[in-house]
Design an enzyme around this catalytic site. Sequence first.
Site, short mmCIF file in Angstrom:
data_model
loop_
_atom_site.label_atom_id
_atom_site.label_comp_id
_atom_site.label_asym_id
_atom_site.label_seq_id
_atom_site.Cartn_x
_atom_site.Cartn_y
_atom_site.Cartn_z
N LYS A 1 1.06 -1.05 0.13
CA LYS A 1 0.08 -0.05 -0.07
C LYS A 1 0.86 1.18 -0.09
O LYS A 1 0.41 2.18 -0.39
CB LYS A 1 -1.04 0.13 1.18
CG LYS A 1 -1.62 -1.32 1.23
CD LYS A 1 -2.70 -1.50 -0.14
CE LYS A 1 -3.61 -2.55 0.11
NZ LYS A 1 -2.85 -3.97 0.47
N TYR B 1 -12.15 -14.76 2.45
CA TYR B 1 -11.21 -13.44 2.65
C TYR B 1 -10.69 -13.54 4.12
O TYR B 1 -11.84 -13.76 5.01
CB TYR B 1 -11.63 -12.31 2.51
CG TYR B 1 -10.77 -11.21 2.84
CD1 TYR B 1 -9.65 -10.86 2.16
CD2 TYR B 1 -10.99 -10.59 3.92
CE1 TYR B 1 -8.65 -9.50 2.58
CE2 TYR B 1 -10.14 -9.57 4.34
CZ TYR B 1 -9.01 -9.12 3.52
OH TYR B 1 -8.16 -8.06 4.19
N TYR C 1 -2.76 -12.77 2.86
CA TYR C 1 -2.49 -12.41 1.41
C TYR C 1 -1.42 -13.30 0.87
O TYR C 1 -1.21 -14.06 0.16
CB TYR C 1 -2.05 -10.65 1.11
CG TYR C 1 -3.20 -9.89 1.61
CD1 TYR C 1 -4.11 -9.60 0.49
CD2 TYR C 1 -3.33 -9.21 2.63
CE1 TYR C 1 -5.26 -8.75 0.67
CE2 TYR C 1 -4.53 -8.35 2.93
CZ TYR C 1 -5.22 -8.29 2.08
OH TYR C 1 -6.36 -7.40 2.22
C1 LIG Z 1 -3.62 -5.32 0.39
C2 LIG Z 1 -2.57 -6.36 0.00
C3 LIG Z 1 -2.50 -7.32 -0.90
C4 LIG Z 1 -3.26 -7.19 -2.06
O1 LIG Z 1 -3.06 -6.22 -2.93
P1 LIG Z 1 -4.27 -5.43 -3.78
O2 LIG Z 1 -3.69 -4.38 -4.49
O3 LIG Z 1 -5.34 -5.15 -2.87
O4 LIG Z 1 -4.79 -6.65 -4.83
C5 LIG Z 1 -1.48 -8.01 -1.01
N1 LIG Z 1 -0.60 -8.30 0.25
C6 LIG Z 1 -0.49 -7.48 1.38
C7 LIG Z 1 -0.05 -7.94 2.25
C8 LIG Z 1 -1.75 -6.56 1.15
O5 LIG Z 1 -1.94 -5.70 2.44
#
Ligand SMILES: *Cc1c(COP(=O)(O)O)cnc(C)c1O
Length: 342
Positions: free
Chosen positions: A49, A268, A294
């Site tokens: 992010k 999720y 993730y």
């Molecule tokens: C938000 C996030 C993702 C996914 O990325 P997106 O752009 O939302 O698809 C992957 N890994 C981590 C650790 C995240 O915080």
Amino acid sequence: MDLARFPRRRYTPWPTPIEKLAHLSRELGGPEIYLKRDDLLGLAGGGSKTRKLEFLMADALARGADTIITVGAVQSNHCRLTLAAAIKEGLKCRLLLEERVPGSYRPEASGNNFLYRLLGAEQIRVVAAGGLNAALPEMVSEAASPAHKSQEGRRTYVIPVGGSTPLGALGYVACAQELLSQCFDLGLQFDHLVCTSGSAGTHAGLLVGLLGNSSRLPITGINVSRPRAEQEAIVHTLAEQTAELAGLRGAVPRETVLCLDEWLGPGYSLPTAAMIEAVKLLARLEGILLDPVYTGKAMAGLLELVKRGQFAKGEKVLFLHTGGSPALYAYQQAILGNPGLG
Ligand SMILES: *Cc1c(COP(=O)(O)O)cnc(C)c1O
């Protein structure tokens, strides 16, 4: 592609490293596995992010905002990093959290939730799954109306889920360019890029950045929140919008979008056995901290694709490590069990 016309704040002063995972590659006995260490990006605790926020925060500042409002799940890396970026820019930040799994919000929870409080979010509001669309405008108008007659209301700037707007996705267009120039410098050529596909800004931005630089590196997205067809449509739409914003001529071919959903599990943020195995394997073999929501699931996908022979022996596979390790502390029991000696 020329991104210089977009205002950008810098939160990481150098490219993130590319590292070979020698032990894991040897263990798997197939392709060579490399990591792009976006878990080492700047701001509190790092992660993907941060790249999106470089463009989003610059836009908020250009519009004269004094208060950022953003949304996320109860253990959101995006909320943590937006809060950290707001602090760095001298802005206030309010969080709207969606309890996607009923009953999952605990005010005393560790991980990112602890960090929201440590970093001093000005407001934390929690709504049930599906409650975001109603609550967000309420939060915005509440912030915009003055608390006292003598005061002015806030100038708010809303950042949607995951920062995954076309502007936010430019962060990953920039990442693709960074990656290609690193490969050139290091004399490295990858055959596959594997990344997590969630709110889609990462995946869409990478697609556009590679396409715009005439790279043929194929991307395999691993889903963490949605079934395949739904996710591919979201990534494709966002990639087309991002391409337009970035000034890329020509469409984004639909067949370049691949989002596999076999490692999503029950949904999720819900743990899976394969995620737990991947998190433990990377920790114990490479000293690398993945995350439970993730990158643990995405790595589980990569490991199984290797076992299926999807990547040939000797091929080079790059896994984008998008961060998230602060969430591990909220999943200790799921990962190591009780009494935590596993
Ligand atoms: C938000 C996030 C993702 C996914 O990325 P997106 O752009 O939302 O698809 C992957 N890994 C981590 C650790 C995240 O915080």
